[in-house]
Design an enzyme around this catalytic site. Structure first.
Site, PDB file in Angstrom:
ATOM      1  CG  ASP A   1      -0.406   6.220  -2.461  1.00 17.00           C
ATOM      2  OD1 ASP A   1       0.515   6.249  -1.633  1.00 17.00           O
ATOM      3  OD2 ASP A   1      -0.236   5.942  -3.662  1.00 17.00           O
TER       4      ASP A   1
ATOM      5  CE1 TYR B   1       2.290  10.931  -9.351  1.00 19.46           C
ATOM      6  CE2 TYR B   1       1.258  13.059  -9.743  1.00 19.46           C
ATOM      7  CZ  TYR B   1       1.905  11.936 -10.225  1.00 19.46           C
ATOM      8  OH  TYR B   1       2.169  11.823 -11.577  1.00 19.46           O
TER       9      TYR B   1
ATOM     10  CG  HIS C   1       6.647   9.292  -9.204  1.00 18.01           C
ATOM     11  ND1 HIS C   1       6.883   8.166  -9.951  1.00 18.01           N
ATOM     12  CD2 HIS C   1       5.312   9.279  -8.924  1.00 18.01           C
ATOM     13  CE1 HIS C   1       5.756   7.487 -10.121  1.00 18.01           C
ATOM     14  NE2 HIS C   1       4.791   8.144  -9.517  1.00 18.01           N
TER      15      HIS C   1
ATOM     16  NE  ARG D   1       0.090  15.820 -17.959  1.00 13.99           N
ATOM     17  CZ  ARG D   1       0.304  15.109 -16.842  1.00 13.99           C
ATOM     18  NH1 ARG D   1      -0.340  13.965 -16.663  1.00 13.99           N
ATOM     19  NH2 ARG D   1       1.136  15.550 -15.919  1.00 13.99           N
TER      20      ARG D   1
ATOM     21  CD  GLU E   1       2.566   3.896  -7.236  1.00 12.76           C
ATOM     22  OE1 GLU E   1       2.048   4.191  -6.135  1.00 12.76           O
ATOM     23  OE2 GLU E   1       2.178   4.363  -8.319  1.00 12.76           O
TER      24      GLU E   1
ATOM     25  CD  GLU F   1       3.476   5.069  -2.239  1.00 14.34           C
ATOM     26  OE1 GLU F   1       2.960   5.666  -1.261  1.00 14.34           O
ATOM     27  OE2 GLU F   1       2.812   4.708  -3.241  1.00 14.34           O
TER      28      GLU F   1
ATOM     29  CG  ASP G   1      -0.201   1.914  -3.431  1.00  9.68           C
ATOM     30  OD1 ASP G   1      -0.902   1.015  -2.949  1.00  9.68           O
ATOM     31  OD2 ASP G   1      -0.661   2.902  -4.022  1.00  9.68           O
TER      32      ASP G   1
ATOM     33  NE  ARG H   1       2.803   2.160 -12.555  1.00 10.81           N
ATOM     34  CZ  ARG H   1       2.807   3.082 -11.610  1.00 10.81           C
ATOM     35  NH1 ARG H   1       1.769   3.880 -11.452  1.00 10.81           N
ATOM     36  NH2 ARG H   1       3.847   3.204 -10.803  1.00 10.81           N
TER      37      ARG H   1
ATOM     38  CD  GLN I   1      -2.278   4.172 -12.117  1.00 15.90           C
ATOM     39  OE1 GLN I   1      -1.402   3.312 -12.093  1.00 15.90           O
ATOM     40  NE2 GLN I   1      -2.108   5.380 -11.645  1.00 15.90           N
TER      41      GLN I   1
ATOM     42  CE  LYS J   1      -1.687   3.892  -8.378  1.00 18.55           C
ATOM     43  NZ  LYS J   1      -0.257   4.100  -8.147  1.00 18.55           N
TER      44      LYS J   1
ATOM     45  CB  THR K   1      -1.111  -1.167   0.039  1.00 20.70           C
ATOM     46  OG1 THR K   1      -1.895  -0.564  -1.007  1.00 20.70           O
ATOM     47  CG2 THR K   1      -0.059  -0.185   0.525  1.00 20.70           C
TER      48      THR K   1
ATOM     49  CB  THR L   1       6.383   6.621  -6.773  1.00 21.81           C
ATOM     50  OG1 THR L   1       5.321   5.684  -6.958  1.00 21.81           O
ATOM     51  CG2 THR L   1       7.669   6.012  -7.295  1.00 21.81           C
TER      52      THR L   1
ATOM     53  CD  GLU M   1       9.341   7.415 -11.695  1.00 21.50           C
ATOM     54  OE1 GLU M   1       9.928   8.508 -11.613  1.00 21.50           O
ATOM     55  OE2 GLU M   1       8.962   6.762 -10.694  1.00 21.50           O
TER      56      GLU M   1
END
Length: 415
Positions: free
Chosen positions: A123, A125, A130, A139, A196, A198, A230, A234, A237, A250, A254, A345, A359
């Site tokens: 998978d 990113y 995203h 962050r 997610e 995808e 997927d 959270r 994770q 995760k 899937t 995603t 999100e």
């Protein structure tokens, strides 16, 4: 006076997204436990491809009269094109009508299965929007993207054994979770279960270990695309993803669509990737005009309990499937028939184009207002459906089907 010609499954209404210009592949049976066979979707019917090949004396019986797509996937690009050309003729040439018609089954009367045996699963990113959104969430005092993000497609290896076909229930996973203010972790079902949105890439032709697959060989190895969800826990994770990355949050499920759309059906939807703001190393640099565009203009819709909650655009993905494949193999890792890799995603620049609930709700702080109640994250009984189409030649649409999953409560301990 001649009567009106009888309408048959071969006579599709104009504009059907599953017409002869599409012809995606899947696996079906006439009863849930019946023999599995390769099917090709035409409108709201499925063609028993192996039976049709046998009745027409086709040389492709050995590839199509199978319970899995894997032999066809392994046959390589020339065979993929030849088989597709033959299938197109079978459903369009009048001389084949009477032979083919008995092998068309209503979709409503068959059971669809996982279309291929999944080998490895990776998978990625690949959406800048995203990745930037999650960076801002977690962050806020740093740059949203990590320093490596625009230099390489970030990804991780998943668990191929938990890839399931659309329609399979998703059991809410349990695991450890720990909030910032909690003195110690607790164990229990995830309370922040997410989606997610995808696109999955299905690998056909393998590669030898110790060799890298260049950008130019993308279409020699990737057979087609599917929709992919997927599912992500959270809370599990966030606690486990230090320092190595996603694991139990995760790996529990899937979901992929039952139909694999061959790359050739998507030729008219190819687009160039967005302008890159950082120079790329040669093995990832796709600025060479001799390379085919490897992005796709896919129009995706995300629905929760029948209500549309997002429409993420795939055309804006920063990294393409060709770049993901090149990076995945640049260290000499081999490809196997049935390998699956996900885009990560898909999110656009607008709020109604985000591909995950984390999100859409900004980590649950702004729940979605739906007719059946508010949603920060998924509740038991919720049904999520991803669907998509792509522009085809001459104004047509190419349907990519859908991938659906329903959240169910975890099984009691010991059951």
């Amino acid at each position: 006076m001649a009567g009106t010609p009888e309408h048959t499954p071969l006579d599709l209404p104009e504009g059907d997204p599953f017409g002869p210009h599409n012809l995606p592949y899947g696996i079906f049976s006439e009863s849930p436990d019946g023999a599995r066979r390769i099917g090709v979707r035409l409108g709201d019917h499925v063609l028993d491809a192996g039976a049709a090949a046998s009745a027409l004396g086709s040389p492709y019986v050995s590839l199509l009269a199978r319970p899995s797509l894997n032999p066809l996937l392994a046959a390589g690009r020339t065979a993929w094109s030849d088989v597709r050309r033959a299938l197109t003729a079978w459903v369009t040439v009048p001389a084949h009508r009477e032979t083919v018609l008995p092998f068309l089954h209503p979709l409503s009367a068959v059971t669809l299965h996982l279309p291929f045996d999944v080998a490895d699963y990776v998978d990625f990113y690949a959406s800048e929007n995203h990745a930037s959104n999650l960076g801002r969430l977690f962050r806020p005092d740093e740059e949203p993207l990590k320093p490596n993000w625009k230099h390489l497609p970030v990804g991780y290896h998943g668990r191929s054994g938990t890839v399931v076909v659309s329609g399979t229930d998703v059991v809410r996973p349990s695991g450890q979770r720990k909030g910032p203010a909690d003195p110690a972790p607790v164990f229990g079902p995830s309370v922040r279960l997410d989606i997610e949105t995808e696109v999955g890439y299905v690998v056909g032709a393998p590669s030898a270990q110790g060799t890298a697959v260049p950008l130019s060989a993308y279409r020699d190895h990737v057979f087609g695309l599917c929709l992919l969800n997927d599912w992500s826990a959270r809370d599990i994770q966030s606690w486990e993803t230090v320092p190595l990355g996603p694991h139990l949050g995760k790996s529990f499920a899937t979901s992929i669509s039952a139909w694999i759309t061959p790359l050739e059906a998507l030729d008219a939807a190819r687009v160039t990737a967005p302008e890159r703001s950082v120079p790329l190393l040669p093995y990832l640099d796709d600025a060479d005009p001799s390379l085919d565009p490897a992005g796709y203009d896919l129009r995706i819709t995300v629905s929760l309990n029948g209500h549309v909650i997002s429409e993420p655009p795939f055309s804006g993905m920063y990294w393409t499937g060709a770049q993901m494949l090149a990076h995945m193999t640049v260290n000499g890792a081999s490809l196997r028939t049935g390998d699956l890799y996900g885009s990560g995603t898909i999110s656009g620049t607008e709020e109604n184009e985000r591909g995950s609930l984390i999100e859409m709700t900004w980590n649950g702080s702004h729940p979605l207002e739906l007719p059946d109640g508010k949603r920060g994250f998924l509740e038991n009984g919720d049904v999520v459906t991803l669907s998509a189409w792509a522009p085809g030649a001459n104004g047509t649409r190419v349907g990519l089907g859908e991938v659906t999953g329903r959240i169910v409560a975890p099984l009691p301990a010991g059951s």
